[in-house]
Design a protein around this motif. Structure first.
Motif, PDB file in Angstrom:
ATOM      1  N   PRO A  48       0.766  -1.297   0.136  1.00  0.00           N
ATOM      2  CA  PRO A  48      -0.155   0.140   0.055  1.00  0.00           C
ATOM      3  C   PRO A  48       0.971   1.349  -0.001  1.00  0.00           C
ATOM      4  O   PRO A  48       1.861   1.322   0.592  1.00  0.00           O
ATOM      5  CB  PRO A  48      -0.852  -0.388   1.299  1.00  0.00           C
ATOM      6  N   VAL A  49       0.470   2.348  -0.548  1.00  0.00           N
ATOM      7  CA  VAL A  49       1.168   3.527  -1.002  1.00  0.00           C
ATOM      8  C   VAL A  49       0.497   4.420  -0.021  1.00  0.00           C
ATOM      9  O   VAL A  49      -0.857   4.875   0.039  1.00  0.00           O
ATOM     10  CB  VAL A  49       1.287   4.100  -2.256  1.00  0.00           C
ATOM     11  N   VAL A  50       1.156   5.150   1.249  1.00  0.00           N
ATOM     12  CA  VAL A  50       0.807   6.111   1.901  1.00  0.00           C
ATOM     13  C   VAL A  50       1.362   7.376   1.706  1.00  0.00           C
ATOM     14  O   VAL A  50       2.556   7.527   1.607  1.00  0.00           O
ATOM     15  CB  VAL A  50       1.119   5.839   3.392  1.00  0.00           C
ATOM     16  N   ASP A  57      -3.024   4.979  -1.654  1.00  0.00           N
ATOM     17  CA  ASP A  57      -4.149   4.171  -0.902  1.00  0.00           C
ATOM     18  C   ASP A  57      -4.651   5.182   0.207  1.00  0.00           C
ATOM     19  O   ASP A  57      -5.765   4.953   0.311  1.00  0.00           O
ATOM     20  CB  ASP A  57      -3.997   2.965  -0.642  1.00  0.00           C
ATOM     21  N   VAL A  58      -3.678   5.668   0.860  1.00  0.00           N
ATOM     22  CA  VAL A  58      -3.970   6.689   2.082  1.00  0.00           C
ATOM     23  C   VAL A  58      -3.189   7.807   1.910  1.00  0.00           C
ATOM     24  O   VAL A  58      -2.061   7.827   1.625  1.00  0.00           O
ATOM     25  CB  VAL A  58      -3.549   5.973   3.228  1.00  0.00           C
ATOM     26  N   VAL A  59      -3.750   9.179   2.291  1.00  0.00           N
ATOM     27  CA  VAL A  59      -3.193  10.306   2.311  1.00  0.00           C
ATOM     28  C   VAL A  59      -3.296  10.752   3.571  1.00  0.00           C
ATOM     29  O   VAL A  59      -4.462  10.821   4.224  1.00  0.00           O
ATOM     30  CB  VAL A  59      -3.927  11.339   1.284  1.00  0.00           C
ATOM     31  N   VAL A  60      -2.124  11.419   4.307  1.00  0.00           N
ATOM     32  CA  VAL A  60      -2.056  12.046   5.499  1.00  0.00           C
ATOM     33  C   VAL A  60      -1.860  13.790   5.299  1.00  0.00           C
ATOM     34  O   VAL A  60      -0.792  13.749   4.567  1.00  0.00           O
ATOM     35  CB  VAL A  60      -0.974  11.288   6.349  1.00  0.00           C
ATOM     36  N   THR A  61      -2.649  14.500   5.840  1.00  0.00           N
ATOM     37  CA  THR A  61      -2.311  15.792   5.317  1.00  0.00           C
ATOM     38  C   THR A  61      -3.011  16.746   6.557  1.00  0.00           C
ATOM     39  O   THR A  61      -3.881  16.205   7.096  1.00  0.00           O
ATOM     40  CB  THR A  61      -3.228  16.116   4.078  1.00  0.00           C
ATOM     41  N   GLN A  62      -2.556  17.870   6.500  1.00  0.00           N
ATOM     42  CA  GLN A  62      -3.029  18.849   7.462  1.00  0.00           C
ATOM     43  C   GLN A  62      -4.096  19.579   6.292  1.00  0.00           C
ATOM     44  O   GLN A  62      -4.395  19.125   5.403  1.00  0.00           O
ATOM     45  CB  GLN A  62      -1.956  19.778   7.625  1.00  0.00           C
ATOM     46  N   LEU A 112      -0.140   7.378  13.353  1.00  0.00           N
ATOM     47  CA  LEU A 112       0.306   6.176  12.642  1.00  0.00           C
ATOM     48  C   LEU A 112      -0.917   4.965  12.932  1.00  0.00           C
ATOM     49  O   LEU A 112      -1.261   4.341  12.185  1.00  0.00           O
ATOM     50  CB  LEU A 112       1.388   5.483  13.518  1.00  0.00           C
ATOM     51  N   GLU A 113      -1.338   5.025  14.162  1.00  0.00           N
ATOM     52  CA  GLU A 113      -2.601   4.232  14.375  1.00  0.00           C
ATOM     53  C   GLU A 113      -3.834   4.383  13.504  1.00  0.00           C
ATOM     54  O   GLU A 113      -4.279   3.628  13.075  1.00  0.00           O
ATOM     55  CB  GLU A 113      -3.114   4.488  15.878  1.00  0.00           C
ATOM     56  N   ALA A 114      -4.076   5.796  13.313  1.00  0.00           N
ATOM     57  CA  ALA A 114      -4.896   6.165  12.200  1.00  0.00           C
ATOM     58  C   ALA A 114      -4.690   5.962  10.914  1.00  0.00           C
ATOM     59  O   ALA A 114      -5.555   5.200   9.930  1.00  0.00           O
ATOM     60  CB  ALA A 114      -5.107   7.791  12.255  1.00  0.00           C
ATOM     61  N   VAL A 115      -3.415   5.992  10.421  1.00  0.00           N
ATOM     62  CA  VAL A 115      -2.969   5.295   8.912  1.00  0.00           C
ATOM     63  C   VAL A 115      -2.945   3.828   9.100  1.00  0.00           C
ATOM     64  O   VAL A 115      -3.609   3.590   7.978  1.00  0.00           O
ATOM     65  CB  VAL A 115      -1.564   5.830   8.897  1.00  0.00           C
ATOM     66  N   LEU A 116      -2.793   3.289   9.922  1.00  0.00           N
ATOM     67  CA  LEU A 116      -3.058   1.598   9.804  1.00  0.00           C
ATOM     68  C   LEU A 116      -4.558   1.431   9.572  1.00  0.00           C
ATOM     69  O   LEU A 116      -4.805   0.449   9.136  1.00  0.00           O
ATOM     70  CB  LEU A 116      -2.288   0.989  11.320  1.00  0.00           C
TER      71      LEU A 116
END
Length: 412
Positions: free
Chosen positions: A237-239, A313-318, A382-386
């Motif tokens: 998966p691509v984060v 697959d997942v994006v982390v952002t402000q 990290l927990e949210a990403v997982l």
């Protein structure tokens, strides 16, 4: 049709139309041409008619209006004025779905700072400039939606002629005022922080209400250039980690060392880490890539950035444009928010919002004296990403099952 040229030396530069009106000796059109032009049926009410050049259908097939199979009759003329910011333009696009539903034959003109973000369903996407303002001012529309409060936007809105205007305009002192009753709530929350804090409607709901509609879950409308291909990785998966926050609200910037920790933790969990950002984040992303081994392909024009996010697959952002690109592409996401009302974000069930604990005392503040983004720990993100990786995998599994079922149905 023929154009007859005489051998006489040109002498009509001062009166170029003389040949048409008075039978100029230098140039003359045949009588047959005049007759055919008078009888020609040009359908200026077609969606694809351009006026100053051939339409696409004529270029492809040579057809004239009378025998063209692409003719699509237009009805209502709609103007949308939503200049920026980029993310706000994207999250206004759900309104297009309702407009097309309520007025299928409407012709939509959209004035914006980011025409490259608008879907092709917009008939005329116009970049805000002195020239475009001169073109729009004084034009007639059936409906004008002025959805910005900025002086330049509402100034243009006041200059156009429309049977109905909704949104915002200018008061007697040149300041913002609501044009219709449904614009009042958005107007009031913009001038009083305490009222804004109590708001429980998302931005998309507010935009729909201003425009006279009730929001019914309409999705963002974002086109992707399929020709843009990036080599990201294999089966993992691509984060995507969008590390910037823009210049207007530096208070929402997550610390660099936290990004570094998240890069290492996500990679240790078996995912591919892709750093995202623009020119402002270029040096930061290069440092993070060097220290963590995360993939960083550089900064790109907006259209390419959208395609790049499409690989995640997942994006982390402000709270940035990347948030709305991810929503538009139906990506799972983790949003870090500290200074904005969390209810304004319509995530469509695609992710979750992580906020400081305890909550930030600031509200729409460019500077946070409490440095509240430090209260969002890398471990919590990290927990949210997982969690979102698991949901992305489950979604892929469900989609694969649906595809297999459709395939079996097709064979029966």
């Amino acid at each position: 049709m023929t154009l007859v040229l005489t051998n006489a030396a040109p002498a009509c530069e001062e009166r170029p139309l003389g040949c048409l009106r008075y039978g100029c000796a230098e140039y003359s059109l045949t009588r047959d041409l005049f007759k055919e032009l008078r009888q020609m049926d040009i359908r200026t009410d077609c969606r694809f008619f351009r006026g100053d050049r051939p339409c696409r259908a004529h270029k492809q097939t040579g057809a004239h209006c009378t025998d063209c199979r692409s003719y699509e009759k237009l009805s209502e003329r709609v103007l949308i004025i939503k200049l920026g910011a980029a993310g706000d333009v994207i999250r206004t696009t759900p309104l297009l779905r309702r407009l097309r539903q309520e007025m299928p034959s409407c012709h939509v003109t959209w004035l914006t700072d980011f025409p490259e973000l608008l879907p092709s369903v917009v008939d005329v996407a116009v970049k805000f400039s002195d020239r475009s303002v001169a073109w729009i001012s004084g034009r007639e529309f059936d409906l004008a939606l002025i959805l910005d409060k900025d002086p330049e936007a509402i100034g243009v809105g006041e200059s156009v002629l429309a049977r109905k205007k909704m949104g915002f305009g200018l008061d007697a002192y040149g300041r913002c005022r609501p044009l219709n009753a449904w614009a009042n709530p958005k107007f009031v929350t913009g001038v009083f922080d305490d009222v804004s804090r109590t708001n429980r409607r998302s931005y998309v709901q507010e935009i729909f209400e201003i425009s006279g509609y009730e929001f019914d879950g309409e999705q963002y409308w974002l086109d992707v250039d399929e020709s843009k291909v990036f080599q990201i990785g294999g089966q993992s998966p691509v984060v995507g980690l969008n590390t910037g926050c823009g210049l207007r609200w530096p208070s929402r910037q997550w610390p660099e060392e936290y990004w570094e920790s998240l890069c290492l933790s996500v990679a240790a969990g078996g995912a591919e880490v892709l750093l995202l950002g623009g020119e402002q984040e270029d040096s930061l992303n290069k440092r993070l890539a060097a220290r963590t081994g995360a993939k960083y392909l550089g900064c790109f024009p907006i259209e390419d950035f959208v395609a790049l996010v499409g690989n995640c697959d997942v994006v982390v952002t402000q709270v940035t444009m990347a948030l709305h690109v991810a929503i538009g592409l139906r990506k799972r996401l983790v949003l870090m928010n500290n200074i904005f009302n969390p209810h304004e974000f319509e995530l469509y069930g695609l992710g979750e919002i992580i906020e400081p604990a305890p909550p930030c005392e600031c509200y729409y503040a460019s500077e946070c004296p409490h440095d509240s983004m430090r209260r969002i720990s890398p471990e919590a993100v990290l927990e949210a990403v997982l969690r979102q990786i698991d949901r992305a995998r489950a979604s892929l599994t469900n989609n694969a099952g649906d595809s297999a079922e459709r395939h079996r149905d097709g064979r029966r």
